[in-house]
Design an enzyme around this catalytic site. Structure first.
Site, PDB file in Angstrom:
ATOM      1  N   ARG A  89     -84.690 -10.784 -66.633  1.00 44.25           N
ATOM      2  CA  ARG A  89     -84.496 -12.201 -66.331  1.00 44.25           C
ATOM      3  C   ARG A  89     -84.649 -12.411 -64.829  1.00 44.25           C
ATOM      4  NH1 ARG A  89     -79.063 -12.289 -65.006  1.00 44.25           N
ATOM      5  NH2 ARG A  89     -78.945 -14.531 -65.167  1.00 44.25           N
ATOM      6  N   ARG A 106     -81.095 -20.930 -59.885  1.00 49.56           N
ATOM      7  CA  ARG A 106     -79.908 -21.799 -59.881  1.00 49.56           C
ATOM      8  C   ARG A 106     -80.338 -23.220 -59.556  1.00 49.56           C
ATOM      9  NH1 ARG A 106     -76.112 -18.086 -56.112  1.00 49.56           N
ATOM     10  NH2 ARG A 106     -76.043 -16.276 -57.479  1.00 49.56           N
ATOM     11  N   ARG A 145     -87.070   6.336 -57.361  1.00 49.53           N
ATOM     12  CA  ARG A 145     -87.592   5.730 -56.142  1.00 49.53           C
ATOM     13  C   ARG A 145     -86.631   6.050 -55.007  1.00 49.53           C
ATOM     14  NH1 ARG A 145     -87.654   0.435 -55.483  1.00 49.53           N
ATOM     15  NH2 ARG A 145     -86.322  -0.057 -57.245  1.00 49.53           N
ATOM     16  N   ARG A 200     -87.392  -5.367 -46.530  1.00 51.59           N
ATOM     17  CA  ARG A 200     -86.350  -6.225 -45.948  1.00 51.59           C
ATOM     18  C   ARG A 200     -85.844  -5.635 -44.642  1.00 51.59           C
ATOM     19  NH1 ARG A 200     -81.479  -5.348 -50.435  1.00 51.59           N
ATOM     20  NH2 ARG A 200     -81.866  -3.122 -50.725  1.00 51.59           N
ATOM     21  N   GLU A 212     -86.511  -1.593 -44.112  1.00 48.73           N
ATOM     22  CA  GLU A 212     -86.448  -0.794 -45.353  1.00 48.73           C
ATOM     23  C   GLU A 212     -87.831  -0.715 -46.001  1.00 48.73           C
ATOM     24  OE1 GLU A 212     -83.145  -1.655 -48.009  1.00 48.73           O
ATOM     25  OE2 GLU A 212     -84.433  -1.326 -49.738  1.00 48.73           O
ATOM     26  N   TYR A 238     -78.630   3.480 -62.501  1.00 45.14           N
ATOM     27  CA  TYR A 238     -78.162   2.769 -61.323  1.00 45.14           C
ATOM     28  C   TYR A 238     -76.745   2.268 -61.588  1.00 45.14           C
ATOM     29  CZ  TYR A 238     -77.377  -0.247 -57.495  1.00 45.14           C
ATOM     30  OH  TYR A 238     -76.798  -0.801 -56.370  1.00 45.14           O
ATOM     31  N   ASP A 286     -73.522   0.263 -59.610  1.00 44.19           N
ATOM     32  CA  ASP A 286     -72.887  -0.296 -58.432  1.00 44.19           C
ATOM     33  C   ASP A 286     -71.592   0.482 -58.184  1.00 44.19           C
ATOM     34  OD1 ASP A 286     -74.443  -2.301 -57.272  1.00 44.19           O
ATOM     35  OD2 ASP A 286     -73.886  -3.752 -58.822  1.00 44.19           O
TER      36      ASP A 286
HETATM   37  P1  FDA Z   1     -73.348   9.334 -54.865  1.00 43.25           P
HETATM   38  O1  FDA Z   1     -74.821   9.534 -54.790  1.00 43.25           O
HETATM   39  O2  FDA Z   1     -72.728   8.394 -53.924  1.00 43.25           O
HETATM   40  O3  FDA Z   1     -72.634  10.749 -54.676  1.00 43.25           O
HETATM   41  C1  FDA Z   1     -73.146  11.942 -55.209  1.00 43.25           C
HETATM   42  C2  FDA Z   1     -72.828  13.073 -54.264  1.00 43.25           C
HETATM   43  O4  FDA Z   1     -73.176  14.334 -54.881  1.00 43.25           O
HETATM   44  C3  FDA Z   1     -73.601  13.004 -52.957  1.00 43.25           C
HETATM   45  O5  FDA Z   1     -72.714  12.998 -51.867  1.00 43.25           O
HETATM   46  C4  FDA Z   1     -74.462  14.259 -52.980  1.00 43.25           C
HETATM   47  O6  FDA Z   1     -74.641  14.841 -51.700  1.00 43.25           O
HETATM   48  C5  FDA Z   1     -73.645  15.186 -53.876  1.00 43.25           C
HETATM   49  N1  FDA Z   1     -74.450  16.251 -54.488  1.00 43.25           N
HETATM   50  C6  FDA Z   1     -75.607  16.096 -55.174  1.00 43.25           C
HETATM   51  N2  FDA Z   1     -76.086  17.308 -55.538  1.00 43.25           N
HETATM   52  C7  FDA Z   1     -75.196  18.234 -55.082  1.00 43.25           C
HETATM   53  C8  FDA Z   1     -75.151  19.653 -55.128  1.00 43.25           C
HETATM   54  N3  FDA Z   1     -76.120  20.384 -55.698  1.00 43.25           N
HETATM   55  N4  FDA Z   1     -74.109  20.294 -54.547  1.00 43.25           N
HETATM   56  C9  FDA Z   1     -73.123  19.571 -53.922  1.00 43.25           C
HETATM   57  N5  FDA Z   1     -73.132  18.224 -53.846  1.00 43.25           N
HETATM   58  C10 FDA Z   1     -74.144  17.569 -54.420  1.00 43.25           C
HETATM   59  N6  FDA Z   1     -73.454  -0.462 -54.901  1.00 43.25           N
HETATM   60  C11 FDA Z   1     -72.759  -1.612 -54.729  1.00 43.25           C
HETATM   61  O7  FDA Z   1     -71.747  -1.814 -55.407  1.00 43.25           O
HETATM   62  N7  FDA Z   1     -73.163  -2.527 -53.795  1.00 43.25           N
HETATM   63  C12 FDA Z   1     -74.263  -2.342 -53.016  1.00 43.25           C
HETATM   64  O8  FDA Z   1     -74.599  -3.195 -52.182  1.00 43.25           O
HETATM   65  C13 FDA Z   1     -75.004  -1.138 -53.182  1.00 43.25           C
HETATM   66  N8  FDA Z   1     -76.104  -0.888 -52.423  1.00 43.25           N
HETATM   67  C14 FDA Z   1     -76.869   0.218 -52.676  1.00 43.25           C
HETATM   68  C15 FDA Z   1     -78.032   0.415 -51.936  1.00 43.25           C
HETATM   69  C16 FDA Z   1     -78.825   1.521 -52.196  1.00 43.25           C
HETATM   70  C17 FDA Z   1     -80.100   1.735 -51.407  1.00 43.25           C
HETATM   71  C18 FDA Z   1     -78.452   2.431 -53.228  1.00 43.25           C
HETATM   72  C19 FDA Z   1     -79.329   3.593 -53.580  1.00 43.25           C
HETATM   73  C20 FDA Z   1     -77.280   2.249 -53.921  1.00 43.25           C
HETATM   74  C21 FDA Z   1     -76.469   1.136 -53.657  1.00 43.25           C
HETATM   75  N9  FDA Z   1     -75.278   0.945 -54.337  1.00 43.25           N
HETATM   76  C22 FDA Z   1     -74.566  -0.208 -54.141  1.00 43.25           C
HETATM   77  C23 FDA Z   1     -74.806   1.939 -55.349  1.00 43.25           C
HETATM   78  C24 FDA Z   1     -73.854   2.984 -54.770  1.00 43.25           C
HETATM   79  O9  FDA Z   1     -74.514   3.752 -53.791  1.00 43.25           O
HETATM   80  C25 FDA Z   1     -73.373   3.865 -55.936  1.00 43.25           C
HETATM   81  O10 FDA Z   1     -72.570   3.085 -56.795  1.00 43.25           O
HETATM   82  C26 FDA Z   1     -72.566   5.070 -55.535  1.00 43.25           C
HETATM   83  O11 FDA Z   1     -73.306   5.851 -54.642  1.00 43.25           O
HETATM   84  C27 FDA Z   1     -72.224   5.874 -56.781  1.00 43.25           C
HETATM   85  O12 FDA Z   1     -71.445   6.979 -56.440  1.00 43.25           O
HETATM   86  P2  FDA Z   1     -71.706   8.388 -57.083  1.00 43.25           P
HETATM   87  O13 FDA Z   1     -70.514   9.205 -56.751  1.00 43.25           O
HETATM   88  O14 FDA Z   1     -72.088   8.252 -58.503  1.00 43.25           O
HETATM   89  O15 FDA Z   1     -73.035   8.952 -56.381  1.00 43.25           O
END
Ligand code: FDA
Length: 378
Positions: free
Chosen positions: A172, A176, A255, A286, A311, A359, A361
């Site tokens: 979608r 607004r 990506r 952006r 970015e 993905y 948040d």
């Molecule tokens: P996250 O990726 O944060 O943590 C995983 C960890 O595991 C990392 O620190 C990594 O180093 C570690 N790891 C991986 N492999 C490993 C290994 N082999 N050994 C040891 N450690 C390892 N959300 C939101 O609410 N508002 C927002 O505005 C945004 N904006 C946004 C922008 C962009 C560009 C992205 C990509 C994402 C967002 N997000 C967001 C989402 C947000 O980043 C997401 O919700 C959290 O990172 C999720 O947390 P996790 O713990 O799942 O993963």
């Protein structure tokens, strides 16, 4: 140790915090040099401006359980996110709203008139029968608005022409028919008053939690590696699920983004935190200007310097940070195969955005970690 958590992002830290509060001894490892996963932020060295190292992070939620939980570790500012878009040298408000429409068509349409116009222009395609993203987009909001604000922006995000992209990428496109351009509709929104890293550090600050940084779970020279721990101690794994199984069912595609930082000797670059660039002749998608996330930090805000990130978006290689799941048919099949393999891993719980290939948040990552703790681990 009663529990090993691999990854110190919001998912891993929520599990660790809950387990520690319940009296368990938890070790958290992360291969990076800092905690917090992708929500990590730090002060830019010359200006003190808080910079989100892995892309701008705005906290918002309508989940009351999550809101109550996160407020144990931080207060929030009253920041409300708004995004603007520079198309052919003119700035428009997003998401597409009555202000965008009237500015774009140089008109003074009422809500009903604007609705009728968009419906007429969208009549060119049936979004349900769309063969590609371009047809879907036109069928949702009409060709003029789609071409101006969505087509080339999406093509830049995916490095693929909108005619070649599957229609399923967009379900979608909200329009607004009011002048409301608040980006999020959630009950709660704000930025952590002392910054993300202070919040994340408070979650890890418990005598039952030990954090070890610069430790990769697949590095067998480290004591806490996969071979040494699986079956010996319960593990919550929040790294990439395909990496865990050594890519046995193929690589899941992602990506990534490149952020090019500049410190500028001016007080204000763009007057707002996020400006989109939807045109094809601008290579980035952006620009983020971080001081606008915290206007209440008046000393930092008022200085004659500012920090911006341009970015750029592209497909990730294995060496890149995975940011957004691409989710092709092959990816979905691969994910199902990995889920089957995961069932056979006794005592290993896969969570977070990388461990589940979706993905999430921040409030979703925290909410799903609270559910995993309550339903499976506690
Ligand atoms: P996250 O990726 O944060 O943590 C995983 C960890 O595991 C990392 O620190 C990594 O180093 C570690 N790891 C991986 N492999 C490993 C290994 N082999 N050994 C040891 N450690 C390892 N959300 C939101 O609410 N508002 C927002 O505005 C945004 N904006 C946004 C922008 C962009 C560009 C992205 C990509 C994402 C967002 N997000 C967001 C989402 C947000 O980043 C997401 O919700 C959290 O990172 C999720 O947390 P996790 O713990 O799942 O993963």
């Amino acid at each position: 140790m009663d529990l090993l958590v691999v990854g110190s992002g919001f998912f891993g830290l929520t599990i660790a915090e809950r387990a520690a509060a319940a009296g368990r001894k938890v070790t958290v490892i992360d291969r990076r040099h800092h905690i917090g996963g992708n929500a990590y932020s730090e002060a830019e060295a010359t200006t003190g401006i808080e910079v989100h190292r892995y892309g701008a992070h705005l906290f918002h939620t309508s989940n009351e359980t999550v809101w109550e939980y996160v407020n144990r570790f931080t207060t929030f500012t009253n920041y409300q996110h708004r995004v603007y878009s520079t198309h052919k040298g003119i700035v428009y408000p997003l998401p597409i709203n009555l202000g965008t429409i009237n500015q774009f068509f140089n008109a003074a349409y009422t809500p009903a008139e604007a609705r009728a116009l968009v419906a007429e222009q969208a009549g060119e395609h049936d979004p349900q029968k769309a063969q590609n993203l371009e047809e879907r987009g036109i069928g949702l909001i009409g060709r003029p608005l789609f071409e101006a604000f969505i087509r080339d922006y999406t093509a830049k995000q995916w490095q693929t022409d909108a005619k070649e992209l599957p229609a399923s990428i967009i379900s979608r496109l909200p329009v607004r028919y009011t002048y409301d351009n608040r980006y999020f509709n959630d009950a709660h929104e704000g930025l952590p008053t002392d910054g993300y890293t202070a919040w994340l550090e408070r979650m890890a600050d418990h005598p039952n939690i030990e954090v070890q940084l610069n430790v990769d779970y697949f590095d067998e020279s480290q004591p806490l590696n996969k071979k040494a721990t699986v079956g010996q101690v319960p593990v919550v794994y929040t790294g990439p699920v395909d990496r865990y199984f050594d890519y046995a069912e193929g690589e899941l595609s992602w990506r990534t983004i490149d952020l090019k930082e500049e410190v500028l000797d001016i007080a204000d670059f763009q007057g707002t935190s996020v400006m989109n660039y939807p045109d094809a002749d601008v290579p980035f998608t952006r620009i983020h200007e971080f001081k606008h996330f915290h206007p209440e930090r008046t000393e930092i805000f008022n200085q004659e310097k500012t920090v911006i990130h341009r970015e750029y978006s592209r497909f990730a290689t294995r060496a890149d940070e995975p940011y957004y799941p691409v989710n092709t048919t092959a990816d979905r099949e691969g994910l199902l195969a990995y889920r089957e393999l995961a069932k056979g891993e006794d005592g290993v719980h896969f969570g977070g955005r990388l461990g589940t290939y979706q993905y999430l948040d921040m409030h979703m990552a925290i909410g799903s970690a609270l559910s995993m703790w309550n339903n499976t681990l506690s």
